[in-house]
Design a protein around this motif. Structure first.
Motif, PDB file in Angstrom:
ATOM      1  N   CYS A 300      -5.513  -3.797 -18.901  1.00 56.95           N
ATOM      2  CA  CYS A 300      -4.877  -3.041 -17.813  1.00 56.95           C
ATOM      3  C   CYS A 300      -5.566  -1.688 -17.648  1.00 56.95           C
ATOM      4  O   CYS A 300      -6.101  -1.141 -18.615  1.00 56.95           O
ATOM      5  N   GLY A 301      -5.438  -1.133 -16.466  1.00 52.51           N
ATOM      6  CA  GLY A 301      -5.869   0.252 -16.213  1.00 52.51           C
ATOM      7  C   GLY A 301      -7.301   0.504 -16.633  1.00 52.51           C
ATOM      8  O   GLY A 301      -8.231  -0.258 -16.314  1.00 52.51           O
ATOM      9  N   THR A 302      -7.466   1.582 -17.365  1.00 55.33           N
ATOM     10  CA  THR A 302      -8.806   1.980 -17.803  1.00 55.33           C
ATOM     11  C   THR A 302      -9.448   0.910 -18.677  1.00 55.33           C
ATOM     12  O   THR A 302     -10.659   0.661 -18.597  1.00 55.33           O
ATOM     13  N   SER A 303      -8.647   0.251 -19.507  1.00 49.76           N
ATOM     14  CA  SER A 303      -9.205  -0.788 -20.381  1.00 49.76           C
ATOM     15  C   SER A 303      -9.786  -1.932 -19.546  1.00 49.76           C
ATOM     16  O   SER A 303     -10.757  -2.587 -19.951  1.00 49.76           O
ATOM     17  N   THR A 347      -7.049  -3.236 -25.331  1.00 54.70           N
ATOM     18  CA  THR A 347      -5.931  -2.300 -25.195  1.00 54.70           C
ATOM     19  C   THR A 347      -6.066  -1.209 -26.243  1.00 54.70           C
ATOM     20  O   THR A 347      -6.017  -1.493 -27.434  1.00 54.70           O
ATOM     21  N   GLN A 348      -6.268   0.031 -25.769  1.00 57.91           N
ATOM     22  CA  GLN A 348      -6.467   1.104 -26.755  1.00 57.91           C
ATOM     23  C   GLN A 348      -5.243   1.257 -27.634  1.00 57.91           C
ATOM     24  O   GLN A 348      -5.357   1.449 -28.836  1.00 57.91           O
ATOM     25  N   SER A 349      -4.059   1.160 -27.048  1.00 55.28           N
ATOM     26  CA  SER A 349      -2.825   1.383 -27.818  1.00 55.28           C
ATOM     27  C   SER A 349      -2.472   0.173 -28.667  1.00 55.28           C
ATOM     28  O   SER A 349      -1.781   0.289 -29.678  1.00 55.28           O
ATOM     29  N   THR A 352       0.296  -2.652 -25.141  1.00 54.55           N
ATOM     30  CA  THR A 352       0.581  -2.859 -23.720  1.00 54.55           C
ATOM     31  C   THR A 352       1.229  -4.234 -23.507  1.00 54.55           C
ATOM     32  O   THR A 352       0.635  -5.273 -23.832  1.00 54.55           O
ATOM     33  N   VAL A 398      -2.501  11.405 -21.967  1.00 60.38           N
ATOM     34  CA  VAL A 398      -2.144  10.103 -21.385  1.00 60.38           C
ATOM     35  C   VAL A 398      -3.379   9.446 -20.751  1.00 60.38           C
ATOM     36  O   VAL A 398      -3.560   8.233 -20.807  1.00 60.38           O
ATOM     37  N   ALA A 399      -4.232  10.253 -20.168  1.00 59.96           N
ATOM     38  CA  ALA A 399      -5.440   9.691 -19.542  1.00 59.96           C
ATOM     39  C   ALA A 399      -6.400   9.204 -20.620  1.00 59.96           C
ATOM     40  O   ALA A 399      -6.763   9.956 -21.525  1.00 59.96           O
ATOM     41  N   ALA A 400      -6.778   7.953 -20.514  1.00 59.24           N
ATOM     42  CA  ALA A 400      -7.722   7.405 -21.495  1.00 59.24           C
ATOM     43  C   ALA A 400      -9.121   7.937 -21.196  1.00 59.24           C
ATOM     44  O   ALA A 400      -9.608   7.830 -20.070  1.00 59.24           O
ATOM     45  N   GLN A 407     -14.493   1.710 -26.149  1.00 63.55           N
ATOM     46  CA  GLN A 407     -14.324   0.287 -25.795  1.00 63.55           C
ATOM     47  C   GLN A 407     -15.635  -0.255 -25.231  1.00 63.55           C
ATOM     48  O   GLN A 407     -16.078  -1.358 -25.561  1.00 63.55           O
ATOM     49  N   LEU A 484      -9.399   6.139 -10.565  1.00 59.93           N
ATOM     50  CA  LEU A 484      -8.145   6.057 -11.334  1.00 59.93           C
ATOM     51  C   LEU A 484      -7.862   7.390 -12.025  1.00 59.93           C
ATOM     52  O   LEU A 484      -6.732   7.898 -11.997  1.00 59.93           O
ATOM     53  N   LYS A 485      -8.907   7.948 -12.636  1.00 66.82           N
ATOM     54  CA  LYS A 485      -8.713   9.210 -13.356  1.00 66.82           C
ATOM     55  C   LYS A 485      -8.236  10.287 -12.402  1.00 66.82           C
ATOM     56  O   LYS A 485      -7.320  11.045 -12.692  1.00 66.82           O
ATOM     57  N   GLU A 488      -4.611   9.634 -11.198  1.00 70.58           N
ATOM     58  CA  GLU A 488      -3.670   9.671 -12.300  1.00 70.58           C
ATOM     59  C   GLU A 488      -3.282  11.093 -12.712  1.00 70.58           C
ATOM     60  O   GLU A 488      -2.111  11.377 -12.971  1.00 70.58           O
ATOM     61  N   VAL A 605       2.226   1.519 -22.565  1.00 74.77           N
ATOM     62  CA  VAL A 605       3.157   0.910 -21.619  1.00 74.77           C
ATOM     63  C   VAL A 605       3.723  -0.356 -22.274  1.00 74.77           C
ATOM     64  O   VAL A 605       3.197  -1.455 -22.107  1.00 74.77           O
TER      65      VAL A 605
END
Ligand code: M6R
Length: 608
Positions: A300-303, A347-349, A352, A398-400, A407, A484-485, A488, A605
């Motif tokens: 998702c998102g940046t990933s 997924t960095q976290s 997700t 919050v911004a990756a 990654q 996105l950055k 966001e 998320v």
């Protein structure tokens, strides 16, 4: 990443060490511990989980003493357990050590030490340090640590205490941060300045290959070769909160600047010195890899943008077809997968919800799943069959940012690994590409030094309400990420588009009020992108270009150019994204936004 603290003085060290560890919590950790030297013995208390668990255990033990060391551990070698938590002790409980970093030759050393009769109690790389010190110890702790340090490969900040020396802490550093706070008849050791700021603003910052002997009477700093080092005291002028951000205004900016180091850490366990590529936890045999008929990347998102870059690398080098899917779409689609499909979930976290659901779906359909994550022990590490860690360190904003470049780097190395096993690249070709990847940290550093110009451009555009980001080929995921950055953190409407799609709709948006950011690095589609720039210029738009150094053509058409050092096309995404992170950052700051915690967004998320 781990945090270490130490105290020597006339006060009870326990609350001071705990307070110091709390100030290092931002580094992330999964267990913690203290070693306190008092009445001729060293007591060690360690607990899994957050610091409150350690505090409860300490209260039960009523531990107290004027000298101690402490640690928060972010597991790298060995699970997050009490046995693996620091401090670690030698065979006789005479010496105790805390460590931040990674000892690369620990297996070798462990074998040798075990042959000499040392008994190990943990799975950590750190435990070799304390046994090595024990091996060299003949009554002089400084000499023993010095000899041990010379045998260690990798990165380390170490603090050691010894029962025979109730008024001595010895510290040593190589490639991991270590500072000493100077108090009045007392000294504080820490991985970072915030841990000591409550007590002193006078600091010694140790450099690589330096070590110190700290007693209540004073400090003696020497090199690993024993040469005395004269050091100026660094006077900290920031307050506590600023110090946690390392003097940067925000975590996001700090994390952008940490990218060279984060990339180095990510590469460290993957490229061996013998020109091999190592993925310790991949759980894929060479036969599995030869049998892969398709790779599906979900994120998702940046990933997801990292995934798009990964596709280019895997298809180009390993010649395996790759699909990249947004996890929230993939989980409800009816994907065609089988036991020869490799699903890569980024997924960095590691938490997700949509990506984790995608992993389940993939496994149900018999595919093998590899997770790429930054967080050890996160859910994906249990759900996926194999894991690739990025070692970016905790990302608070919050911004990756730094997790994204790590990654990408992990995916490049993975693609090389696949290509080598499937014999699309030979050893020489792999080594040549690896060399280019290894140069990325220095090149990112170079880009960061151009921050001033990027800030200037952001000041010029801060009042704009719409932006278009264009790219082609490897530039497209970069453009998508740039958009996105920007949206966001600055709340400006920004769209990322494949430049070739302009004529099919978005060009209708272009006028002199819509600046266009174009990723225009040297590539096989460079001429095409120059054409796209002409099209938007003809309609009155300002152009901000990300270009390769030495490109004079672009100066003629673009209003601002952010230059990148030369690098091969595929890996240029890591570089090209950096100016766009800084651009979004400065735009958001100009507009007074909270860049670390943008509205409506969360760092992980965990709900659908
Ligand atoms: O933890 P993950 O990498 O799975 O997170 C995915 C997205 O939520 C994340 O990349 C998000 O888009 C970031 N806030 C972007 O900066």
């Amino acid at each position: 990443m781990c945090g270490i603290v130490g105290y020597i003085g006339s006060k009870n060290s326990v609350p001071i060490l705990i307070d110091g560890l709390k100030k290092l919590e931002y580094r992330g950790y999964d267990s913690a511990g203290l070693a306190i030297l008092s009445d001729g013995k060293i007591d060690i208390v360690r607990e899994v989980g957050n610091l409150s668990h350690l505090e409860n255990a300490l209260n039960k033990n009523e531990l107290c003493g004027n000298l101690g060391i402490g640690h928060t551990r972010w597991a790298t070698h060995g699970r997050p357990t009490k046995e693996n938590a620091h401090p670690h002790a030698d065979c006789k409980n005479n010496i105790s050590v805390v460590h931040n970093g990674i000892i690369e030759n620990f297996l070798n050393l462990k074998e040798q030490l075990m042959e000499r009769g040392h008994v190990f109690h943990s799975e950590t790389d750190t435990e070799v340090i304390v046994h090595l010190i024990e091996e060299y110890y003949e009554g002089d702790l400084l000499a023993a640590v010095q000899n041990a340090a010379k045998k260690l490969e990798g990165s380390f900040a170490v603090a050691a205490i010894c029962r025979d020396h109730p008024d001595l802490i010895v510290v040593a550093r190589k490639d991991s941060p270590l500072i000493i706070g100077i108090g009045n008849g007392e000294y504080f050791v820490a991985s970072d300045i915030p841990a000591v700021l409550k007590h002193t603003k006078n600091i010694f910052i140790l450099e690589d290959y330096e070590m110190a002997k700290i007693t209540p009477e004073g400090i003696c700093i020497v090199t690993f070769d024993g040469e005395e080092v004269k050091k100026d005291i660094f006077k900290v002028e920031w307050d506590g909160e600023a110090a946690e951000k390392g003097g940067f205004e925000d975590f996001m900016l700090k994390e952008i600047y940490e990218q060279p180091k984060a990339i180095k850490e990510t590469m460290r366990d993957k490229f061996s010195k013998e020109d091999e590529i190592i993925f310790e936890k991949l759980q894929l045999s060479e036969e599995d890899i030869r049998n892969i008929n398709k790779v599906v990347i979900i994120a998702c998102g940046t990933s997801y943008h990292a995934g798009l870059v990964g596709k280019e690398a895997i298809e180009h080098w390993a010649k395996i077809p790759v699909e990249v899917d947004i996890s929230s779409e993939f989980r409800y689609s009816d994907p065609i997968l089988n036991e020869n499909t490799l699903v890569v979930a980024i997924t960095q976290s590691g938490e997700t919800a949509d990506t984790l659901a995608g992993v389940k779906e993939a496994k149900n359909k018999g595919a093998k799943v590899i997770g790429i994550t930054n967080v050890l022990g996160s859910t994906i590490t249990r759900e996926a069959d194999g894991i690739i860690y990025t070692h970016a360190g905790p990302e608070i904003g919050v911004a990756a940012t730094k997790t994204l470049v790590c990654q990408m780097v992990a995916l490049y190395i993975f693609a090389l690994y696949l290509a080598k096993i499937r014999k699309y690249l030979n050893t020489e070709e792999t080594s040549a590409i690896a060399k280019d990847i290894l140069m990325l940290p220095d090149k990112v550093e170079e880009i960061l030094s151009g921050n001033g110009k990027i800030k200037e451009s952001a000041e010029n555009y801060a009042n704009c309400t719409d932006f278009l980001f264009l790219g082609r080929g490897i530039g497209l995921p970069v453009a998508l990420e740039g958009a996105l950055k920007l949206k966001e953190i600055s709340y400006i409407h920004a769209e990322g588009y494949a430049a070739g799609e302009m004529k099919h709709g978005p060009i209708a948006l272009i006028d002199d009020g819509v600046p266009v950011v174009v990723v225009a690095t040297k590539s096989k589609v460079y001429e095409k992108i120059l054409g796209n720039i002409q099209e938007v210029k003809a309609r009155g738009a300002d152009v901000v270009a990300v270009a390769s150094c030495g490109d004079d053509e672009i100066e003629k058409v673009a209003d601002y150019v952010f230059y990148l050092p030369e690098t091969p096309e595929i890996i240029s995404a890591v570089l090209a994204v950096v100016p766009l992170q800084l651009f979004a950052y400065h735009m958001a700051k100009e507009r007074g936004c909270n860049v670390d915690q943008p509205r409506n967004l969360a760092k992980s998320v965990t709900v659908e």
